[in-house]
Design an enzyme around this catalytic site. Sequence first.
Site, PDB file in Angstrom:
ATOM      1  N   TYR A  96       7.659 -52.843 -29.705  1.00  0.00           N
ATOM      2  CA  TYR A  96       7.231 -52.935 -31.099  1.00  0.00           C
ATOM      3  C   TYR A  96       8.397 -53.214 -32.042  1.00  0.00           C
ATOM      4  CZ  TYR A  96       5.279 -51.431 -35.584  1.00  0.00           C
ATOM      5  OH  TYR A  96       4.894 -51.371 -36.899  1.00  0.00           O
ATOM      6  N   GLN A  97       9.448 -52.437 -31.934  1.00  0.00           N
ATOM      7  CA  GLN A  97      10.547 -52.562 -32.911  1.00  0.00           C
ATOM      8  C   GLN A  97      11.270 -53.888 -32.758  1.00  0.00           C
ATOM      9  OE1 GLN A  97      10.563 -49.557 -34.566  1.00  0.00           O
ATOM     10  NE2 GLN A  97      10.695 -47.890 -33.099  1.00  0.00           N
ATOM     11  N   ASP A 126      11.613 -43.909 -38.873  1.00  0.00           N
ATOM     12  CA  ASP A 126      12.294 -43.486 -37.642  1.00  0.00           C
ATOM     13  C   ASP A 126      13.625 -44.210 -37.455  1.00  0.00           C
ATOM     14  OD1 ASP A 126      11.561 -46.066 -36.028  1.00  0.00           O
ATOM     15  OD2 ASP A 126       9.702 -45.371 -36.919  1.00  0.00           O
ATOM     16  N   GLU A 158      10.764 -45.744 -47.284  1.00  0.00           N
ATOM     17  CA  GLU A 158       9.895 -44.884 -46.460  1.00  0.00           C
ATOM     18  C   GLU A 158       9.387 -43.758 -47.354  1.00  0.00           C
ATOM     19  OE1 GLU A 158       8.656 -44.241 -43.108  1.00  0.00           O
ATOM     20  OE2 GLU A 158       7.842 -42.525 -44.212  1.00  0.00           O
ATOM     21  N   ASP A 175       7.187 -44.341 -52.371  1.00  0.00           N
ATOM     22  CA  ASP A 175       6.031 -45.167 -52.033  1.00  0.00           C
ATOM     23  C   ASP A 175       6.409 -46.647 -52.174  1.00  0.00           C
ATOM     24  OD1 ASP A 175       3.612 -46.383 -51.671  1.00  0.00           O
ATOM     25  OD2 ASP A 175       2.534 -45.154 -53.140  1.00  0.00           O
ATOM     26  N   ALA A 176       6.164 -47.410 -51.111  1.00  0.00           N
ATOM     27  CA  ALA A 176       6.538 -48.824 -51.114  1.00  0.00           C
ATOM     28  C   ALA A 176       5.777 -49.621 -52.168  1.00  0.00           C
ATOM     29  CB  ALA A 176       6.311 -49.417 -49.728  1.00  0.00           C
ATOM     30  N   ASP A 193       6.601 -52.116 -41.553  1.00  0.00           N
ATOM     31  CA  ASP A 193       6.408 -51.266 -40.375  1.00  0.00           C
ATOM     32  C   ASP A 193       5.679 -50.026 -40.861  1.00  0.00           C
ATOM     33  OD1 ASP A 193       6.606 -49.796 -38.060  1.00  0.00           O
ATOM     34  OD2 ASP A 193       8.705 -49.258 -38.357  1.00  0.00           O
ATOM     35  N   TYR A 196      -0.051 -47.835 -27.814  1.00  0.00           N
ATOM     36  CA  TYR A 196      -0.878 -48.089 -29.002  1.00  0.00           C
ATOM     37  C   TYR A 196      -2.314 -48.312 -28.529  1.00  0.00           C
ATOM     38  CZ  TYR A 196       3.165 -48.519 -32.166  1.00  0.00           C
ATOM     39  OH  TYR A 196       4.274 -48.275 -32.923  1.00  0.00           O
TER      40      TYR A 196
END
Length: 291
Positions: free
Chosen positions: A64-65, A89, A109, A140-141, A159, A227
Amino acid sequence: EKERVLYFNNPMWPGEAHSLKVEKTLFKGKSEFQEVLVFESASYGKVLVLDGIVQLTEKDECAYQEMIAHLPLCSIKSPRNVLVVGGGDGGVLREISRHSSVELIDICEIDKMVIDVSKKFFPYLAIGFEDPRVNLHVGDAVEFLRNTPEGKYDAIIVDSSDPVGPAQELVEKPFFATIARALRPGGVLCNMAESMWLHTHLIQDMISICRETFSSVHYAWASVPTYPSGVIGFLLCSTKGPPVDFKHPVNPIEKLEGALQHQRELRFYNSEMHEAAFALPSFVRREVSYL
Ligand code: AAT
């Protein structure tokens, strides 16, 4: 002794559950935004769970990353300014840091607890925060992007968690509009885009919003066993300007790798995986083009 197994049930994947055997619970907490759980699993290493949804495991986080970071960054020449939305993370930061052309990495984040927990239990991901190019914003984005200067970023990587809880607004049109505004002409967005087996409608909605907002929109996917349904998708979009050919990387990672003294070699991403990620099963092709 009785075996402990965690079952992950969620309305996002009705009628099925996935499960992991628990060796040991390492952390359980409730932040202002969500429930945070870390446990040692029997077969996937340590696992981070938010609100009952697996966010990453040590065994398959690389897929994923690496994909969410390198699909956009290898599609443009010399990316310089990059924004990460979510990703507390640090794993996506770790991947971006492989790119020596990058000068600035902003991350927004919402939940400080995710960052703290990662620093404690996932040092190989949180190492991303140690790159001096990283600027951390806890917030908050949605708010962050509203206040971002126009054209600031070459690439934005979203992400974020599933659109239940704090990430709800991150799949809505006004959010994508602020992303497009924050990108330079010919800039790129890579957005986590769920499972093609489970979330057809959500994906279709995101694609149709992005087609109104960006000049090109593509769907890519990769295998991530933990997932739901074992896959995850990515939406790759570019803003009006110099065209971006996402399917043929112009900034191949193989060139970068030699120049970098990174902690660990790439485990998943390479140029062939990049190109293959855009190959879609026939039913997905139809669903994506019906719009
Ligand atoms: N790399 C791990 C994968 C993730 S983490 C998603 C992160 O997005 C979480 O740390 C969460 O706190 C953060 N987040 C959620 N909403 C917001 C917001 N509004 N602003 C900023 N950050 C936010 C995603 C895994 C995807 C799983 C797919 N099923």
